[in-house]
Write a protein that holds these residues in place. Structure first.
Motif, mmCIF file in Angstrom:
data_model
loop_
_atom_site.group_PDB
_atom_site.id
_atom_site.type_symbol
_atom_site.label_atom_id
_atom_site.label_comp_id
_atom_site.label_asym_id
_atom_site.label_seq_id
_atom_site.Cartn_x
_atom_site.Cartn_y
_atom_site.Cartn_z
ATOM 1 N N SER A 162 1.003 -1.369 -0.095
ATOM 2 C CA SER A 162 0.010 -0.100 0.064
ATOM 3 C C SER A 162 0.992 1.233 -0.088
ATOM 4 O O SER A 162 1.987 1.118 0.508
ATOM 5 C CB SER A 162 -0.947 -0.060 1.239
ATOM 6 N N ASP A 215 4.973 -7.832 2.832
ATOM 7 C CA ASP A 215 3.827 -7.167 3.419
ATOM 8 C C ASP A 215 2.862 -8.249 4.222
ATOM 9 O O ASP A 215 3.016 -9.610 3.795
ATOM 10 C CB ASP A 215 2.733 -6.604 2.303
ATOM 11 N N TYR A 251 4.688 5.629 18.295
ATOM 12 C CA TYR A 251 4.798 5.918 16.759
ATOM 13 C C TYR A 251 6.052 7.190 16.736
ATOM 14 O O TYR A 251 7.228 6.713 16.188
ATOM 15 C CB TYR A 251 3.736 6.428 16.308
HETATM 16 N N1 LIG Z 1 1.455 8.716 4.904
HETATM 17 C C1 LIG Z 1 2.024 9.682 5.592
HETATM 18 O O1 LIG Z 1 1.430 10.883 5.780
HETATM 19 C C2 LIG Z 1 3.382 9.015 6.375
HETATM 20 C C3 LIG Z 1 4.116 10.508 7.238
HETATM 21 C C4 LIG Z 1 5.109 10.100 7.509
HETATM 22 C C5 LIG Z 1 5.742 8.914 7.751
HETATM 23 N N2 LIG Z 1 4.918 7.808 7.166
HETATM 24 C C6 LIG Z 1 5.534 6.502 7.247
HETATM 25 O O2 LIG Z 1 5.773 5.971 5.857
HETATM 26 C C7 LIG Z 1 5.586 4.514 6.040
HETATM 27 C C8 LIG Z 1 4.446 4.299 4.911
HETATM 28 O O3 LIG Z 1 3.436 4.923 4.978
HETATM 29 P P1 LIG Z 1 2.102 4.790 4.309
HETATM 30 O O4 LIG Z 1 1.251 5.817 4.514
HETATM 31 O O5 LIG Z 1 2.409 4.835 2.636
HETATM 32 O O6 LIG Z 1 1.370 3.415 4.635
HETATM 33 P P2 LIG Z 1 0.365 2.491 4.275
HETATM 34 O O7 LIG Z 1 -0.371 2.566 5.421
HETATM 35 O O8 LIG Z 1 -0.236 3.088 3.075
HETATM 36 O O9 LIG Z 1 1.178 1.285 3.969
HETATM 37 C C9 LIG Z 1 1.606 0.457 5.204
HETATM 38 C C10 LIG Z 1 1.637 -1.107 4.730
HETATM 39 O O10 LIG Z 1 2.377 -1.599 5.651
HETATM 40 C C11 LIG Z 1 1.726 -2.913 5.850
HETATM 41 N N3 LIG Z 1 2.128 -3.333 7.369
HETATM 42 C C12 LIG Z 1 1.590 -3.046 8.471
HETATM 43 N N4 LIG Z 1 2.001 -3.788 9.243
HETATM 44 C C13 LIG Z 1 2.864 -4.826 8.864
HETATM 45 C C14 LIG Z 1 3.652 -5.719 9.417
HETATM 46 N N5 LIG Z 1 3.600 -6.236 10.716
HETATM 47 N N6 LIG Z 1 4.512 -6.446 8.615
HETATM 48 C C15 LIG Z 1 4.491 -6.249 7.238
HETATM 49 N N7 LIG Z 1 3.727 -5.239 6.503
HETATM 50 C C16 LIG Z 1 2.975 -4.543 7.412
HETATM 51 C C17 LIG Z 1 0.584 -2.794 5.628
HETATM 52 O O11 LIG Z 1 -0.351 -3.905 5.302
HETATM 53 C C18 LIG Z 1 0.320 -1.632 4.483
HETATM 54 O O12 LIG Z 1 0.434 -2.131 3.357
HETATM 55 C C19 LIG Z 1 5.063 4.550 7.238
HETATM 56 O O13 LIG Z 1 6.306 3.764 8.072
HETATM 57 C C20 LIG Z 1 4.603 5.661 8.044
HETATM 58 O O14 LIG Z 1 4.730 5.696 9.250
HETATM 59 C C21 LIG Z 1 4.069 8.058 6.579
#
Ligand SMILES: NC(=O)c1ccc[n+]([C@@H]2O[C@H](COP(=O)([O-])OP(=O)(O)OC[C@H]3O[C@@H](n4cnc5c(N)ncnc54)[C@H](O)[C@@H]3O)[C@@H](O)[C@H]2O)c1
Length: 501
Positions: free
Chosen positions: A269, A290, A414
């Motif tokens: 995702s 994932d 977090y």
């Molecule tokens: N979206 C934002 O605004 C944002 C901002 C700052 C940091 N981030 C960080 O960037 C990264 C990606 O964010 P995103 O929004 O693209 O995430 P997302 O929620 O779209 O995707 C996260 C993916 O991680 C997988 N996942 C969750 N738990 C898991 C596990 N235990 N083992 C394997 N896979 C697992 C989920 O199934 C999902 O497919 C994250 O680490 C998030 O903390 C995101």
């Protein structure tokens, strides 16, 4: 007929000579097609002979002919306009543009007058009989609701055209987000290819990303102030390096990451998913990791269909055994691990659906926050790094967040984990430096992986597009960033500049 994604716009040419010169310039720069806008031509050139000459110049590019209403051609009746378009089709135009309000000028360029629609349908089938593909266009030029927007595309389709094109305005990020949902719906519902142009104050900034983001059939390039070449070259470079799926074979040839392997966690995702597609688009072998099996299978299938090399593995980043299995899988199949991209993560109150202050949070939620966000990257780095050290090459990217600086009373694990990663990459950098292994933390502000992120205020007055973060990560993985290691890079639209005020 094959359509390339990039079309140079040749408009405002008073004579066939300057128009042909412009076509040749676009062709020389490698554009896949040209838009020939007849309405700039002086009236004496609206002859079959001139059209033949112009279209003969398009021997190596697709020709898309239109004759919109401009100050110059306003006095021409729509019937005459149709005659010109028919002449262009007879002289070999690949695509002919029929305005949605041809035969009955209407605001928003879509007529519903029954007689006009009947005439349009007959005209469209005549053009198709001549061998041209017919595109119907509506230059709506204002923001519209999802329902209104879809109405345009479906109306075009129902009139029997091959391609539907509509131009809307998005002046805010909210409107742009709606346009994304609309394009997803169009991809799923519309039986014909479409060109969905979001112009306007906000949309214009992302127009070149369209093919990448919204499934539009083609992207347009204009020549500005007579400077044709740089714009085409830039756009083509952009498409080649960033468009992950169209004409995969071509891209794999020029791919920056050919023969490299990326292990990507959280690839089902958001940013991880786009990274998997974009790294594969650059020729890398990708292992998508994932917990979401369906998402992984779907992504792997799409990447392979587009010529990329991908494998999927269902694994939980909280398990060191799974991390070892993922590293072994990458080595067995691809022989190397060049990049480890740790995207799996998330804010525990949201991901565990548990919105309580810390002192009431179940311990499982607290564990989840620490284990996925901090231990996940630690486990995967430990499992993948030996291969990098051995091959004397590797880059590890951890996803931090501005939440590593900010705190939350509901999900403090977090922020704790994300700030832990700022420190972790420093240790990795020291351990990896003698072996040419780099480690970098990328800490985004709000990213549009979910519409909700648009609400987080930044000085740039928007959230990041997913592609903007992944693009930056690609740069960090490339050898252009060979002196960057141990550092955390905020990509937050200035969010932290205001923090605390
Ligand atoms: N979206 C934002 O605004 C944002 C901002 C700052 C940091 N981030 C960080 O960037 C990264 C990606 O964010 P995103 O929004 O693209 O995430 P997302 O929620 O779209 O995707 C996260 C993916 O991680 C997988 N996942 C969750 N738990 C898991 C596990 N235990 N083992 C394997 N896979 C697992 C989920 O199934 C999902 O497919 C994250 O680490 C998030 O903390 C995101």
């Amino acid at each position: 007929m094959k359509y390339g994604p990039l079309f140079g716009i040749c408009d405002k040419h008073p004579t066939p000579e300057t128009l042909i010169e412009n076509i040749k310039q676009f062709e020389a720069q490698g554009a896949h097609g040209v838009v020939i806008d007849l309405d700039g031509l002086e009236e004496q050139y609206f002859t079959r002979e001139c059209f033949r000459k112009i279209l003969a110049a398009c021997c190596r590019v697709e020709s898309y002919v239109c004759c919109y209403r401009s100050a110059k051609t306003e006095h021409i009746s729509d019937e005459t306009r149709a005659e010109y378009l028919l002449m262009a089709a007879e002289e070999g135009a690949s695509i002919v543009d029929v305005m949605g309000d041809l035969f009955a000028k209407t605001e928003g360029e879509l007529a519903f007058d029954e007689k006009a629609v009947e005439k349009q349908k007959n005209f469209i089938s005549t053009l198709r009989e001549k061998g041209a593909s017919v595109l119907m266009s509506s230059h709506v030029a204002k923001p519209c609701s999802m329902e209104e927007t879809l109405k345009y595309f479906h109306a075009h389709y129902e009139r029997g055209v091959n391609i539907s094109k509509a131009v809307f305005h998005c002046n805010t990020q909210e409107e742009y987000l709606i346009s994304r949902e609309i394009s997803e719906k169009l991809c799923a519902e519309l039986p014909i290819p479409f060109v969905f142009v979001c112009s306007g104050e906000y949309g214009r900034k992302f127009q070149r990303y369209e093919t990448l983001l919204n499934g539009s059939l083609m992207t347009f390039v204009r020549c500005r102030d007579g400077e044709v070449q740089p714009s085409v070259r830039q756009a083509l470079d952009f498409m080649r390096s960033r468009t992950p799926w169209a004409s995969a074979a071509k891209r794999l040839d020029s791919g920056e990451f050919v023969n490299r392997t990326a292990v990507i966690t959280g690839a089902g995702s958001g940013m991880g998913l786009l990274a998997a597609k974009m790294f594969a688009g650059q020729g890398a072998n990708v292992l998508l990791v994932d917990i979401n099996k369906d998402a992984i299978n779907e992504a792997v299938e799409e990447i392979r269909k587009n010529g990329g090399k991908a494998l999927g593995m269902v694994a939980d980043v909280r398990s060191y055994a799974d991390a070892e299995k993922a590293a072994a899988c990458a080595l067995d199949n691809f022989k190397r691990i060049d990049f480890l991209l740790c995207f799996a993560g998330g804010y525990e109150p949201r991901c565990c659906n548990s919105n309580y202050p810390f002192y009431e949070q179940p311990i499982e939620v607290i564990d989840w926050g620490l284990d996925v966000n901090l231990k996940g990257p630690v486990y995967f780095a430990r499992a993948c790094m030996p291969a990098m050290v051995k091959q004397k090459y590797g880059v590890i990217i951890c996803l931090g967040s501005v939440s590593g600086v900010q705190a939350s009373g509901y999900g403090p694990m977090y922020g704790t984990s994300k700030s832990g990663l700022f420190q972790f990459v420093k240790g990795l950098a020291l351990a990896g430096a003698p072996h040419n292994v780099r480690a970098v933390c990328v800490a985004p502000g709000p990213v549009l992986t979910r519409p909700g992120m648009a609400g987080m205020p930044t000085p740039l007055k928007r959230a990041a597009e997913v592609v903007e973060v992944v693009d930056f990560i690609m740069d960090l993985c490339s050898d252009r960033s060979s002196f960057i290691t141990g550092s955390t890079h905020f990509i937050d639209g200035g969010y932290l500049c205001n923090f605390g005020r």
